[in-house]
Design a protein around this motif. Sequence first.
Motif, PDB file in Angstrom:
ATOM      1  N   VAL A 118      -0.272 -14.462   1.187  1.00 27.67           N
ATOM      2  CA  VAL A 118      -1.603 -14.975   1.497  1.00 27.67           C
ATOM      3  C   VAL A 118      -1.531 -16.224   2.371  1.00 27.67           C
ATOM      4  N   ARG A 119      -0.663 -17.161   1.998  1.00 29.08           N
ATOM      5  CA  ARG A 119      -0.622 -18.430   2.715  1.00 29.08           C
ATOM      6  C   ARG A 119      -0.106 -18.260   4.139  1.00 29.08           C
ATOM      7  N   HIS A 120       0.836 -17.341   4.352  1.00 25.99           N
ATOM      8  CA  HIS A 120       1.480 -17.240   5.663  1.00 25.99           C
ATOM      9  C   HIS A 120       1.203 -15.905   6.363  1.00 25.99           C
ATOM     10  N   ASP A 121       0.295 -15.127   5.794  1.00 20.52           N
ATOM     11  CA  ASP A 121      -0.124 -13.854   6.385  1.00 20.52           C
ATOM     12  C   ASP A 121       1.084 -12.989   6.728  1.00 20.52           C
ATOM     13  N   LEU A 122       2.023 -12.897   5.810  1.00 19.85           N
ATOM     14  CA  LEU A 122       3.226 -12.095   6.040  1.00 19.85           C
ATOM     15  C   LEU A 122       2.879 -10.620   5.935  1.00 19.85           C
ATOM     16  N   PRO A 123       3.437  -9.798   6.817  1.00 19.58           N
ATOM     17  CA  PRO A 123       3.093  -8.376   6.781  1.00 19.58           C
ATOM     18  C   PRO A 123       3.671  -7.649   5.587  1.00 19.58           C
ATOM     19  N   ARG A 124       4.850  -8.109   5.111  1.00 17.63           N
ATOM     20  CA  ARG A 124       5.490  -7.403   4.006  1.00 17.63           C
ATOM     21  C   ARG A 124       6.583  -8.291   3.395  1.00 17.63           C
ATOM     22  N   VAL A 125       6.638  -8.322   2.086  1.00 22.87           N
ATOM     23  CA  VAL A 125       7.647  -9.081   1.359  1.00 22.87           C
ATOM     24  C   VAL A 125       8.354  -8.131   0.399  1.00 22.87           C
ATOM     25  N   ARG A 126       9.672  -8.247   0.333  1.00 24.21           N
ATOM     26  CA  ARG A 126      10.440  -7.464  -0.642  1.00 24.21           C
ATOM     27  C   ARG A 126      10.624  -8.304  -1.904  1.00 24.21           C
ATOM     28  N   VAL A 127      10.563  -7.676  -3.067  1.00 25.98           N
ATOM     29  CA  VAL A 127      10.607  -8.444  -4.302  1.00 25.98           C
ATOM     30  C   VAL A 127      11.329  -7.663  -5.396  1.00 25.98           C
ATOM     31  N   HIS A 128      12.138  -8.394  -6.164  1.00 23.68           N
ATOM     32  CA  HIS A 128      12.742  -7.828  -7.385  1.00 23.68           C
ATOM     33  C   HIS A 128      12.431  -8.741  -8.553  1.00 23.68           C
ATOM     34  N   GLN A 129      11.901  -8.146  -9.618  1.00 21.72           N
ATOM     35  CA  GLN A 129      11.622  -8.855 -10.866  1.00 21.72           C
ATOM     36  C   GLN A 129      12.372  -8.141 -11.976  1.00 21.72           C
ATOM     37  N   ASP A 130      13.256  -8.834 -12.646  1.00 23.58           N
ATOM     38  CA  ASP A 130      14.063  -8.185 -13.677  1.00 23.58           C
ATOM     39  C   ASP A 130      13.199  -7.570 -14.774  1.00 23.58           C
ATOM     40  N   PRO A 131      12.196  -8.272 -15.326  1.00 21.62           N
ATOM     41  CA  PRO A 131      11.365  -7.640 -16.351  1.00 21.62           C
ATOM     42  C   PRO A 131      10.325  -6.700 -15.731  1.00 21.62           C
ATOM     43  N   LEU A 132      10.187  -5.528 -16.312  1.00 25.70           N
ATOM     44  CA  LEU A 132       9.182  -4.581 -15.829  1.00 25.70           C
ATOM     45  C   LEU A 132       7.785  -5.165 -15.947  1.00 25.70           C
ATOM     46  N   CYS A 133       7.525  -5.984 -16.976  1.00 18.37           N
ATOM     47  CA  CYS A 133       6.201  -6.593 -17.117  1.00 18.37           C
ATOM     48  C   CYS A 133       5.844  -7.435 -15.896  1.00 18.37           C
ATOM     49  N   GLY A 134       6.826  -8.123 -15.315  1.00 22.89           N
ATOM     50  CA  GLY A 134       6.573  -8.900 -14.113  1.00 22.89           C
ATOM     51  C   GLY A 134       6.171  -8.026 -12.948  1.00 22.89           C
ATOM     52  N   GLU A 135       6.845  -6.898 -12.809  1.00 26.94           N
ATOM     53  CA  GLU A 135       6.538  -5.952 -11.736  1.00 26.94           C
ATOM     54  C   GLU A 135       5.118  -5.403 -11.886  1.00 26.94           C
ATOM     55  N   LEU A 136       4.754  -5.046 -13.116  1.00 24.54           N
ATOM     56  CA  LEU A 136       3.414  -4.520 -13.365  1.00 24.54           C
ATOM     57  C   LEU A 136       2.351  -5.602 -13.179  1.00 24.54           C
ATOM     58  N   ALA A 137       2.677  -6.832 -13.591  1.00 19.51           N
ATOM     59  CA  ALA A 137       1.731  -7.937 -13.418  1.00 19.51           C
ATOM     60  C   ALA A 137       1.507  -8.230 -11.938  1.00 19.51           C
ATOM     61  N   LEU A 138       2.557  -8.174 -11.129  1.00 17.63           N
ATOM     62  CA  LEU A 138       2.410  -8.386  -9.690  1.00 17.63           C
ATOM     63  C   LEU A 138       1.434  -7.371  -9.097  1.00 17.63           C
ATOM     64  N   ALA A 139       1.607  -6.102  -9.436  1.00 15.32           N
ATOM     65  CA  ALA A 139       0.718  -5.071  -8.899  1.00 15.32           C
ATOM     66  C   ALA A 139      -0.729  -5.317  -9.335  1.00 15.32           C
ATOM     67  N   ALA A 140      -0.928  -5.672 -10.609  1.00 19.99           N
ATOM     68  CA  ALA A 140      -2.283  -5.920 -11.100  1.00 19.99           C
ATOM     69  C   ALA A 140      -2.891  -7.157 -10.453  1.00 19.99           C
ATOM     70  N   ASN A 141      -2.093  -8.213 -10.309  1.00 20.82           N
ATOM     71  CA  ASN A 141      -2.604  -9.442  -9.697  1.00 20.82           C
ATOM     72  C   ASN A 141      -2.897  -9.265  -8.218  1.00 20.82           C
ATOM     73  N   ALA A 142      -2.093  -8.456  -7.534  1.00 18.42           N
ATOM     74  CA  ALA A 142      -2.365  -8.185  -6.122  1.00 18.42           C
ATOM     75  C   ALA A 142      -3.727  -7.522  -5.954  1.00 18.42           C
ATOM     76  N   ALA A 143      -4.029  -6.571  -6.834  1.00 28.24           N
ATOM     77  CA  ALA A 143      -5.341  -5.917  -6.768  1.00 28.24           C
ATOM     78  C   ALA A 143      -6.458  -6.912  -7.041  1.00 28.24           C
ATOM     79  N   THR A 144      -6.224  -7.823  -7.974  1.00 31.89           N
ATOM     80  CA  THR A 144      -7.250  -8.812  -8.323  1.00 31.89           C
ATOM     81  C   THR A 144      -7.584  -9.736  -7.160  1.00 31.89           C
ATOM     82  N   VAL A 145      -6.548 -10.185  -6.423  1.00 31.38           N
ATOM     83  CA  VAL A 145      -6.775 -11.150  -5.342  1.00 31.38           C
ATOM     84  C   VAL A 145      -6.920 -10.481  -3.978  1.00 31.38           C
TER      85      VAL A 145
END
Length: 378
Positions: free
Chosen positions: A61-88
Amino acid sequence: MNSSVFDALRRWPDVEAPELFAVDAADRLLLDEAASALAAPGADVAVIGDDFGALTLGAVVRHDLPRVRVHQDPLCGELALAANAATVGVAPERFASHAAPEAALVAEATVVLVKLPRSLEALDATARLVARYARPDVLVFAGGRVKHMTRAMNDVLGRSFEEVRASLGRQKARVLTASRPRQGVEPAAVREVRQEDVGLRVCAVGGAFAGASTDIGTRVLLDHLDAVLDSIPSPGTVVDLGCGTGLLAAAAARSVPGARVIATDQSADAVASAALTASANGCSDRITVTRDDAGARIPSGSVDLVLLNPPFHVGGAVHTAIASKMFRAASRMLAPGGALVTVWNSHLRYRQELERVVGPTRQIARTPKFTLTVSTRR
């Protein structure tokens, strides 16, 4: 990223409570320290260890990046990222989640944001991965809360990078910046130890809980496992819930040769370790290892026996909510008459909760620190 967007982020499906937050001071400081590098033309960005999406979404959001790669060891973090992305309102194509810390995660990256893990082994594995596969001019920004940081973290980064410097502290957070990857850095090795007292081999990668040692709570359960199994009907399906390195799953596969064993954990490092532990003990054909949120994909009422050594930390905070979540999960997956075998810190007094959530609970053993119980599903 303005505070209103941060305020919209949640921890769900991880445990939520008024005293637990989805964003902390380290997230904010990391994004500020890395701002110039993230804003550089053609910045290629990877994020490792993002708790609930603040780093990934903040960078996008801050830098208008076209795509970021991400690894989160806990699956809950991965699911939270997807849910939060939809929210914002961040489209899913703006980030790519990698289930494993693999070369493709950091290949040709110019900027890597890292939320510092508690485990030095996990940090070492991350540093080695980035040094091997990112660009030679990569900048690594690794941040955390000061109370969880040690001088050893600088030393670990220094094994893979020629330059490591620390930022000034802010709101009890600090960032380490690493640059100039060393040549010839080898990948992190699998740690494998034979636990002679139980006759099993334990394998660990990255930040798997307890590493290649045996957690003292798990040892209590192992010491009494045969006695517990003698006291209940022979199980057809056994679940090692929150399996860590999979030692309990391997012990169950050995003790109940006819059973189907499922080792499940939300940690990517844990499931990789558990698969290696199963192989090292010659029981890969009988142990199914899955990355899952508290065994959510295991059908209700399909399990005869659950083995559980629940964590009592949520991130860096002592909190019982994760254990409560796992008790409910065990109750759901157990068939009527099935058994939950739990080892827990005695001062937490879980017995009343186990009685309420699962069913009649009896004590099997008690040490100065731990209590071992069997709860029968109503």
